[in-house]
Design an enzyme around this catalytic site. Structure first.
Site, PDB file in Angstrom:
ATOM      1  N   GLU A  47      38.955  37.089  34.352  1.00  0.00           N
ATOM      2  CA  GLU A  47      40.480  37.570  33.744  1.00  0.00           C
ATOM      3  C   GLU A  47      41.445  37.332  34.786  1.00  0.00           C
ATOM      4  O   GLU A  47      42.704  37.617  34.183  1.00  0.00           O
ATOM      5  CB  GLU A  47      40.370  39.168  33.391  1.00  0.00           C
ATOM      6  CG  GLU A  47      39.951  40.179  34.643  1.00  0.00           C
ATOM      7  CD  GLU A  47      38.452  40.401  34.760  1.00  0.00           C
ATOM      8  OE1 GLU A  47      37.875  39.679  34.511  1.00  0.00           O
ATOM      9  OE2 GLU A  47      38.345  41.623  35.233  1.00  0.00           O
ATOM     10  N   ASN A  48      41.287  36.889  36.001  1.00  0.00           N
ATOM     11  CA  ASN A  48      42.120  36.566  36.761  1.00  0.00           C
ATOM     12  C   ASN A  48      43.008  35.043  36.174  1.00  0.00           C
ATOM     13  O   ASN A  48      43.621  34.407  37.093  1.00  0.00           O
ATOM     14  CB  ASN A  48      41.851  36.747  38.188  1.00  0.00           C
ATOM     15  CG  ASN A  48      40.745  35.527  38.393  1.00  0.00           C
ATOM     16  OD1 ASN A  48      39.783  35.813  37.863  1.00  0.00           O
ATOM     17  ND2 ASN A  48      40.826  35.082  39.459  1.00  0.00           N
TER      18      ASN A  48
END
Lengths: 220, 251
Positions: A47-48
Site C-alpha cells: 500500500e505504500n
C-alpha cells in the site's frame, strides 16, 4: 492438532486464484507469499505504492527507495508498477484489489474486525488497515482462535475499538475455517483442523455461528 | 527562465520566517513513508529555522534520531496528523506526557485528504472508517457505491454508509524527489514517491529536495510526475537514505 502459523498461511493461500491482485498484512499473512500454489500467478500490492512485490533483495540489490508497508527492503518483479499513496489507496478503496489477508485481535459474528489498538499498549495508529477492510473485495482474516488466556477471539461483539464494521468474509484460525454469508450476515463453520472436533470448535467459539452437518477437514 | 534552484537546504528555508510563510504554530506537510522518500535534509533545515508549535502532516513520525524525530527531540512539533507512528520512543514519551497531540487518520484517508486539499475539494465521502472511532462526530450519508465493471465493487447494488472527510492544506510542504529541474518539475523513484506528489499540490509554499537536479527542458514532459508550477524552490542534496528494516535473501 491445531494448525501452526505456516499451515494457517497455506490454508489462506488456497483462496488465491490465478491473476489475483492481493494485499498481505504483517505477521501470518506475510507467510502466505511462501505458500502460493504452483501454477497460480498472484500480484502482491504494497500500500505504500507498489504493485508486483518480488523476493527480498540480495545484499547487492538493496535499494533504499524500494520498501514494503512493513518498511522492509524488497524487490519489484518484472512488470511491477510504482505509484503514489493516493493512487494506491484509490486502488484499494475503489475495489480494484481482489483479496486482502490480515491479522486481527478480535472478529465478531457480524463480520466486525478489531486489529489496531492493543489493550494496555500505546496506540500506534491504524496505518492502511481501515482502508483495506472497507475497500478490498474479499477480506480474509488469519488469527489464533483463542487468546493466551484461552478466551475466544471470535466473539459476539468486539470489545476493542473497531477497524471495520461488517467487513470480514472469511476467518481462518488454528482450529477452524469460517466463511461469512453476507446476505444473511452469518458465519458458517466450513472446516476444522485435523484432529480437532466440531464440538471443540463450538466450545471454544464465543460467536454464534452456523454449523452445517457436513464440515470438512483442513488439508495440510 | 528564472531558476528555483537554491544552493543549500538552509538557503531554501532561510527567509521563510521573515516572509511570514512559516511561523510558530504553522502547518507543515512532510513527505515519506517510514524513512523512505523523506525530505531528510529539508527536515534538518526546518529544525534549524527554530520555528515551533508545528502541526506536522506526515504518514509517520520518523525514528528517534532521523526524519521528523529530529523535530520531536527539539520539541518543535505540537501536533501530528499521521496514520502510524510506531518506531519512535521520543514520540511515545512526549505523547504520554501530554506535550504532543496526535490525530490518527486511516492511511488512504490521509492520502486522499491531501490530494483533495491540493485539488480544491473541501470534503469527500469515503467508506473507510465507517463504524469506527475515526468516523465519530462526522457527517454520514448513504450512497450507491460507484458502479464499475460488474462485481468490481462489493455489494455494488446496495447502498452503503459513507463518512465525510475534509481536505487538508498546509502553509509549507517539504517533499523529496529523485530528479528535479530548475523550473521545479519533479520525478519520483520507486516507493519513495508515496505521499510526496499530493503534498506538492497541497501547501501555500512547496520546497523539494532531489538527488539529481537538471536544467529545465532536460526531463521528458511525459515522465514528469509533479509539474513545476506546484514547486517554489528546489535544492540538490546528497541523501543518506537510511533503511529501517534491512531484509535480504542469500545471493
Amino acid at each position: 492438532m491445531p494448525l501452526d502459523r505456516d499451515q494457517i498461511a497455506r490454508r489462506a493461500a488456497a483462496e488465491l486464484r490465478d491473476g489475483y491482485i492481493v494485499n498481505l498484512g504483517i505477521g501470518i499473512p506475510t507467510l502466505v507469499a511462501n505458500h502460493i500454489p504452483a501454477g497460480i500467478d498472484v500480484w502482491l500490492q504494497s500500500e505504500n505504492g507498489l504493485l508486483g512485490i518480488g523476493p527480498f533483495p540480495t545484499e547487492a540489490e538493496i535499494d533504499a527507495d524500494l520498501i514494503n508497508a512493513g518498511k522492509q527492503t524488497i524487490t519489484a518483479r518484472r512488470g511491477a508498477a510504482s505509484f503514489s499513496s493516493a493512487d494506491s489507496f484509490g486502488m484499494i478503496r475503489g475495489g480494484h484489489i481482489d483479496m486482502c489477508i490480515l491479522g486481527a485481535m478480535e472478529v465478531s459474528e457480524s463480520g466486525d474486525i478489531a486489529n489496531w489498538m492493543v489493550p494496555g499498549k500505546l496506540v500506534k495508529g491504524m496505518g492502511g488497515a481501515m482502508d483495506l477492510v472497507a475497500g478490498v473485495r474479499k477480506v480474509v482474516v488469519t488469527m489464533e482462535h483463542c487468546s493466551k488466556k484461552g478466551e475466544s477471539k471470535f466473539v459476539p461483539a468486539c470489545t476493542l475499538p473497531l477497524t471495520g464494521r461488517g467487513v470480514v468474509d472469511m476467518l481462518i484460525t488454528d482450529l477452524a475455517v469460517f466463511t461469512r454469508d453476507r446476505a444473511r450476515n452469518r458465519f458458517v463453520l466450513r472446516e476444522v483442523a485435523p484432529g480437532v472436533t466440531v464440538d471443540e470448535v463450538r466450545s471454544k467459539t464465543a460467536a454464534s455461528v452456523d454449523i452445517p452437518d457436513l464440515v470438512s477437514t483442513v488439508l495440510t | 527562465m528564472a531558476t528555483k534552484l537554491c544552493a543549500t537546504p538552509g538557503e531554501a528555508l532561510r527567509d521563510l520566517r521573515e516572509r511570514g510563510i512559516i511561523f510558530d504554530g504553522c502547518t507543515v506537510m512532510v513527505g515519506g513513508f517510514g524513512l523512505c522518500g523523506i525530505p531528510e535534509q529539508l527536515i534538518v533545515a526546518l529544525r534549524d529555522t527554530g520555528v515551533s508549535g508545528l502541526t506536522c502532516i506526515s504518514n509517520n513520525a520518523g525514528v528517534d534520531d532521523w526524519g521528523l524525530g529530529l523535530l520531536l527531540q527539539t520539541r518543535q512539533i505540537r501536533k501530528m496528523i499521521s496514520s502510524y507512528v510506531g518506531e519512535n520512543a521520543t514520540f511515545e514519551k512526549q505523547y504520554l506526557g501530554g506535550e504532543l497531540e496526535i490525530e490518527f487518520n486511516p492511511q488512504g484517508t490521509l492520502a486522499e485528504r491531501i490530494r483533495a486539499g491540493g485539488a480544491g475539494i473541501p470534503a469527500f465521502y469515503t467508506a473507510t472508517g465507517v463504524g469506527t472511532q475515526v468516523a465519530e462526530g462526522k457527517p454520514h450519508a448513504r450512497f450507491l457505491p460507484p458502479l464499475g465493471k460488474a462485481g468490481v465493487n462489493r455489494d455494488a447494488f446496495q447502498e452503503r454508509d459513507y463518512v465525510l472527510e475534509t481536505g487538508l492544506f498546509a502553509d509549507l510542504a517539504l517533499v523529496k524527489a529523485d530528479t528535479a529541474d530548475t523550473f521545479g518539475n519533479l520525478v519520483y523513484r520507486r516507493t519513495a514517491r508515496n505521499f510526496n506528489p499530493m503534498m506538492a499540490t497541497a501547501a501555500a509554499f512547496v520546497v523539494a529536495e532531489a538527488d539529481h537536479v537538471v536544467n529545465a527542458g532536460e526531463i521528458d514532459p511525459d515522465r514528469i510526475h509533479t509539474p513545476g508550477s506546484f514547486v517554489d524552490r528546489v535544492v540538490k542534496t546528497a541523501s543518506v537514505k537510511r533503511i529501517e528494516q534491512r531484509t535480504t535473501r542469500k545471493a
